[in-house]
Design a protein around this motif. Structure first.
Motif, PDB file in Angstrom:
ATOM      1  N   LEU A 156      36.163  54.710  50.985  1.00 32.12           N
ATOM      2  CA  LEU A 156      37.383  54.257  50.613  1.00 32.12           C
ATOM      3  C   LEU A 156      37.744  55.918  50.200  1.00 32.12           C
ATOM      4  O   LEU A 156      37.834  56.134  48.886  1.00 32.12           O
ATOM      5  N   SER A 157      38.272  56.797  50.886  1.00 28.48           N
ATOM      6  CA  SER A 157      38.805  57.992  50.821  1.00 28.48           C
ATOM      7  C   SER A 157      40.293  58.065  50.126  1.00 28.48           C
ATOM      8  O   SER A 157      40.763  57.068  49.947  1.00 28.48           O
ATOM      9  N   SER A 158      40.878  59.215  49.990  1.00 23.49           N
ATOM     10  CA  SER A 158      42.322  59.150  49.276  1.00 23.49           C
ATOM     11  C   SER A 158      43.214  58.732  50.381  1.00 23.49           C
ATOM     12  O   SER A 158      44.303  58.302  49.927  1.00 23.49           O
ATOM     13  N   ALA A 159      43.016  58.625  51.812  1.00 24.90           N
ATOM     14  CA  ALA A 159      43.801  58.077  52.721  1.00 24.90           C
ATOM     15  C   ALA A 159      43.563  56.705  53.013  1.00 24.90           C
ATOM     16  O   ALA A 159      44.500  55.818  53.536  1.00 24.90           O
ATOM     17  N   ALA A 160      42.582  55.983  52.093  1.00 28.01           N
ATOM     18  CA  ALA A 160      42.418  54.723  52.130  1.00 28.01           C
ATOM     19  C   ALA A 160      43.770  53.736  51.640  1.00 28.01           C
ATOM     20  O   ALA A 160      44.276  54.237  50.587  1.00 28.01           O
ATOM     21  N   LYS A 161      43.936  52.449  52.189  1.00 24.54           N
ATOM     22  CA  LYS A 161      45.250  51.701  51.924  1.00 24.54           C
ATOM     23  C   LYS A 161      44.911  50.575  51.072  1.00 24.54           C
ATOM     24  O   LYS A 161      45.747  50.257  50.110  1.00 24.54           O
ATOM     25  N   HIS A 162      43.879  49.950  51.220  1.00 22.17           N
ATOM     26  CA  HIS A 162      43.662  48.586  50.693  1.00 22.17           C
ATOM     27  C   HIS A 162      42.150  48.575  50.436  1.00 22.17           C
ATOM     28  O   HIS A 162      41.261  48.662  51.201  1.00 22.17           O
ATOM     29  N   ILE A 163      41.803  48.092  49.123  1.00 25.98           N
ATOM     30  CA  ILE A 163      40.481  47.431  48.677  1.00 25.98           C
ATOM     31  C   ILE A 163      40.824  46.235  48.118  1.00 25.98           C
ATOM     32  O   ILE A 163      41.630  45.758  47.359  1.00 25.98           O
ATOM     33  N   VAL A 164      39.706  45.322  48.304  1.00 22.23           N
ATOM     34  CA  VAL A 164      39.826  43.726  48.045  1.00 22.23           C
ATOM     35  C   VAL A 164      38.446  43.623  47.063  1.00 22.23           C
ATOM     36  O   VAL A 164      37.555  43.968  47.460  1.00 22.23           O
ATOM     37  N   PHE A 165      38.936  43.041  45.983  1.00 20.67           N
ATOM     38  CA  PHE A 165      37.722  42.525  44.877  1.00 20.67           C
ATOM     39  C   PHE A 165      37.698  41.244  44.951  1.00 20.67           C
ATOM     40  O   PHE A 165      38.665  40.451  44.913  1.00 20.67           O
ATOM     41  N   LEU A 166      36.435  40.794  44.975  1.00 18.60           N
ATOM     42  CA  LEU A 166      36.180  39.277  44.921  1.00 18.60           C
ATOM     43  C   LEU A 166      35.524  39.017  43.763  1.00 18.60           C
ATOM     44  O   LEU A 166      34.520  39.601  43.233  1.00 18.60           O
ATOM     45  N   THR A 167      35.504  37.827  43.023  1.00 17.53           N
ATOM     46  CA  THR A 167      35.240  37.522  41.565  1.00 17.53           C
ATOM     47  C   THR A 167      35.041  35.949  41.557  1.00 17.53           C
ATOM     48  O   THR A 167      36.184  35.320  42.068  1.00 17.53           O
ATOM     49  N   PRO A 168      34.248  35.352  40.763  1.00 16.74           N
ATOM     50  CA  PRO A 168      34.227  33.903  40.716  1.00 16.74           C
ATOM     51  C   PRO A 168      35.596  33.613  39.685  1.00 16.74           C
ATOM     52  O   PRO A 168      36.036  32.264  39.842  1.00 16.74           O
ATOM     53  N   GLY A 169      35.929  34.409  38.888  1.00 11.88           N
ATOM     54  CA  GLY A 169      37.122  33.893  37.895  1.00 11.88           C
ATOM     55  C   GLY A 169      37.596  35.236  37.510  1.00 11.88           C
ATOM     56  O   GLY A 169      37.365  36.612  37.500  1.00 11.88           O
ATOM     57  N   PHE A 170      39.088  35.143  37.196  1.00 11.17           N
ATOM     58  CA  PHE A 170      39.782  36.389  36.655  1.00 11.17           C
ATOM     59  C   PHE A 170      40.855  35.828  35.772  1.00 11.17           C
ATOM     60  O   PHE A 170      41.231  34.525  35.620  1.00 11.17           O
ATOM     61  N   ALA A 171      41.737  36.522  35.153  1.00  8.14           N
ATOM     62  CA  ALA A 171      42.710  36.431  34.131  1.00  8.14           C
ATOM     63  C   ALA A 171      43.749  35.630  34.840  1.00  8.14           C
ATOM     64  O   ALA A 171      44.173  35.795  36.135  1.00  8.14           O
ATOM     65  N   ALA A 172      44.095  34.524  34.006  1.00  9.53           N
ATOM     66  CA  ALA A 172      45.226  33.683  34.746  1.00  9.53           C
ATOM     67  C   ALA A 172      46.585  34.352  34.822  1.00  9.53           C
ATOM     68  O   ALA A 172      47.435  33.840  35.490  1.00  9.53           O
ATOM     69  N   ASN A 173      46.753  35.422  33.836  1.00  6.61           N
ATOM     70  CA  ASN A 173      48.079  35.829  33.972  1.00  6.61           C
ATOM     71  C   ASN A 173      47.881  37.229  33.229  1.00  6.61           C
ATOM     72  O   ASN A 173      46.795  37.636  32.538  1.00  6.61           O
ATOM     73  N   THR A 174      49.015  38.141  32.826  1.00  2.70           N
ATOM     74  CA  THR A 174      48.858  39.385  32.193  1.00  2.70           C
ATOM     75  C   THR A 174      48.655  39.143  30.742  1.00  2.70           C
ATOM     76  O   THR A 174      48.242  40.078  29.941  1.00  2.70           O
ATOM     77  N   SER A 175      49.048  37.932  30.250  1.00  5.25           N
ATOM     78  CA  SER A 175      48.774  37.620  28.799  1.00  5.25           C
ATOM     79  C   SER A 175      47.236  37.272  28.577  1.00  5.25           C
ATOM     80  O   SER A 175      46.971  37.256  27.393  1.00  5.25           O
ATOM     81  N   ASP A 176      46.404  36.962  29.684  1.00  8.61           N
ATOM     82  CA  ASP A 176      45.110  36.366  29.426  1.00  8.61           C
ATOM     83  C   ASP A 176      44.203  37.378  29.063  1.00  8.61           C
ATOM     84  O   ASP A 176      43.859  38.175  30.291  1.00  8.61           O
ATOM     85  N   SER A 177      43.869  37.808  27.781  1.00 11.22           N
ATOM     86  CA  SER A 177      42.824  38.789  27.479  1.00 11.22           C
ATOM     87  C   SER A 177      41.595  38.541  27.509  1.00 11.22           C
ATOM     88  O   SER A 177      40.643  39.378  27.046  1.00 11.22           O
ATOM     89  N   THR A 178      41.097  37.054  27.553  1.00 12.49           N
ATOM     90  CA  THR A 178      39.639  36.727  27.280  1.00 12.49           C
ATOM     91  C   THR A 178      39.086  36.378  28.420  1.00 12.49           C
ATOM     92  O   THR A 178      37.616  36.243  28.373  1.00 12.49           O
ATOM     93  N   THR A 179      39.450  36.304  29.429  1.00 18.52           N
ATOM     94  CA  THR A 179      38.805  36.219  30.872  1.00 18.52           C
ATOM     95  C   THR A 179      38.242  37.384  31.386  1.00 18.52           C
ATOM     96  O   THR A 179      38.808  38.237  31.823  1.00 18.52           O
ATOM     97  N   ILE A 180      36.797  37.571  31.244  1.00 17.97           N
ATOM     98  CA  ILE A 180      36.087  38.712  31.583  1.00 17.97           C
ATOM     99  C   ILE A 180      36.911  40.023  31.303  1.00 17.97           C
ATOM    100  O   ILE A 180      37.186  40.698  32.330  1.00 17.97           O
TER     101      ILE A 180
END
Length: 357
Positions: free
Chosen positions: A3-27
């Motif tokens: 993932l050099s400075s020229a890289a364009k796209h990274i994908v993160f995989l997770t079992p759970g994530f914040a439901a929205n930008t207001s969700d501060s308690t999920t992981i």
């Protein structure tokens, strides 16, 4: 591919994530890490695929990243296989539309297994963060993921030691979570002598916390304690509280937002963490940056110091807590706080090094 400075796209995989930008308690740790990464690289395309939570299927924007929620909702088998297939199909779709440069999974479990399968097929670099109980012998996915040990990231040396004990191998890299500046809150009036923060479950062991408070009460009948969190053990803990005669000494707050939790920590004299296992313990960072000393077992980030004492049994806890309650002067002098920006740098260094091999 690195993932050099020229890289364009990274994908993160997770079992759970914040439901929205207001969700501060999920992981929270994952959220702060990704916020720091996005702030450093606003020009990069970042996609986040979450398998189980939020429970609703859909996509949304989160601080500049696109989140794809598959809504598997912890479905049982064989229905879960359908969602596994959908994740692989989504990865293929994303890869065709905008070539994925790197793939990174959180937890060495089912999403890492799917991520490694996809990465092997397409010749991509895939790395994994060991997040919690995935280093315990009970992890049925450990060998199924087929992720090489040298592409696993441990959060602490204590977690790495557990990994080595259970699977006779070490992750080559230890990268702890940094502490965001947002964790610093205005100094609060000290309402509580001791605080315990965490899900109310057997693993977090709040029954021991109540036993400790009961013992502390023999030294100070007015001892004040607060338990922040919610979970299946709530009623059992409240019943034990009554049985031990601690109803006037212990406050249960229930689940709080991250900001509210920080205020409660700052309003406490000592953090008492009774869990028998933690991969990291993000709550430790929250205490340290607000200059609240800690007593815990040898878990996660724990390291004996002027502001952190390691306990092996109830009386160890009690004696160390009493020492902190008597004197808190100069405990945090010369302690350097690791920032989340340094965590991001550690990940990027690993990705670049592995990408060259």
């Amino acid at each position: 591919m690195s993932l050099s400075s020229a890289a364009k796209h990274i994908v993160f995989l997770t079992p759970g994530f914040a439901a929205n930008t207001s969700d501060s308690t999920t992981i929270p740790a994952l959220q702060f890490f990704l916020k720091a990464y996005l702030a450093k690289h606003p020009d990069r395309k970042v996609s986040i695929i979450t398998l189980h939570f939020p429970f609703a299927k859909g996509s949304y924007y989160w601080h500049g990243a696109t989140v794809y929620s598959l809504g598997a909702s912890n479905s049982g088998f064989p229905k879960r296989f359908i969602y596994w297939k959908r994740m692989l199909q989504l990865l293929n779709k994303i890869h065709k539309e905008n070539t994925i440069d790197n793939l990174h999974s959180f937890w060495l479990a089912e999403v890492a297994m799917l991520g490694e399968r996809f990465a092997q097929k397409h010749g991509l670099l895939h790395t994994v963060t060991l997040m919690g109980q995935d280093v315990l012998k009970s992890n049925k996915y450990f060998y199924k993921t087929k992720v090489p040990f040298d592409r696993m990231i441990a959060l602490t040396e204590n977690q790495q030691a557990v990994l080595n004990e259970n699977f006779n191998s070490k992750a080559t890299t230890v990268i702890p979570w940094g502490t965001p500046n947002e964790f610093i809150v205005p100094a609060q009036v000290k309402q509580f002598d001791v605080i315990n923060v965490g899900s109310l479950t057997q693993l977090k062991n709040q029954e021991l916390f109540l036993d400790i408070v009961h013992e502390l009460k023999t030294y100070n009948s007015q001892i004040t304690a607060v338990i922040v969190g919610q979970g299946p053990d709530l009623q059992k803990l409240k019943s034990k509280c009554e049985l031990l005669g601690l109803a006037e000494n212990v406050t249960f707050t229930g689940g709080l937002s991250h900001a509210e939790t920080l205020l409660k920590i700052s309003a406490s004299k000592v953090m008492v963490h009774t869990s028998s296992y933690e991969s990291f313990g993000f709550v430790f960072n929250e205490a340290i940056i607000n200059k609240v000393p800690i007593v815990s077992m040898q878990i996660g980030l724990a390291q004996e110091s002027s502001f952190w004492k390691i306990a092996k049994n109830k009386m160890n806890f009690v004696n160390n807590i009493n020492e902190f309650l008597k004197n808190q002067n100069g405990l945090f002098e010369n302690h350097k706080i690791l920032g989340m920006e340094e965590t991001v740098k550690g990940y990027e260094t690993l990705w670049q090094n592995k990408g060259r091999t």
